[in-house]
Scaffold this motif. Structure first.
Motif, PDB file in Angstrom:
ATOM      1  N   GLU A   1       0.829  -1.207   0.000  1.00 28.25           N
ATOM      2  CA  GLU A   1       0.000   0.000   0.000  1.00 28.25           C
ATOM      3  C   GLU A   1       0.858   1.251   0.000  1.00 28.25           C
ATOM      4  O   GLU A   1       0.573   2.213  -0.706  1.00 28.25           O
ATOM      5  CB  GLU A   1      -0.919   0.019   1.235  1.00 28.25           C
TER       6      GLU A   1
ATOM      7  N   GLY B   1      -2.321   2.807  -6.985  1.00 26.02           N
ATOM      8  CA  GLY B   1      -3.321   1.744  -7.090  1.00 26.02           C
ATOM      9  C   GLY B   1      -3.783   1.509  -8.504  1.00 26.02           C
ATOM     10  O   GLY B   1      -3.013   1.161  -9.384  1.00 26.02           O
TER      11      GLY B   1
ATOM     12  N   GLU C   1      -5.275  -3.858  -6.794  1.00 27.23           N
ATOM     13  CA  GLU C   1      -5.084  -3.530  -5.384  1.00 27.23           C
ATOM     14  C   GLU C   1      -5.197  -4.774  -4.510  1.00 27.23           C
ATOM     15  O   GLU C   1      -5.923  -4.801  -3.510  1.00 27.23           O
ATOM     16  CB  GLU C   1      -6.068  -2.442  -4.946  1.00 27.23           C
TER      17      GLU C   1
END
Length: 60
Positions: free
Chosen positions: A13, A19, A48
């Motif tokens: 992340e 993303g 993602e």
């Protein structure tokens, strides 16, 4: 093993903030060794997702 997988998700992340807008190739997957075994993973940035492809626990 669950703790290492969660750590991997947090790192992905942070590294791939764009993303779905990410334009490059997906990074190469890998193996992570943990006490009692290992797991193989693949990161798919545009979806993602971090997929755990295989869990290996010797002696199971």
């Amino acid at each position: 093993m669950e703790r290492k997988a969660a750590e991997l998700v947090r790192a992905a992340e942070a590294q791939y903030l764009l993303g779905r807008a990410y334009g490059g190739d997906d990074p190469k997957g890998g193996d992570i060794t943990v006490p009692g075994g290992m797991f193989t993973y693949q990161i798919v940035v545009r979806a993602e997702r971090v997929y755990v492809l295989q869990i290996t626990c010797p002696g199971f």
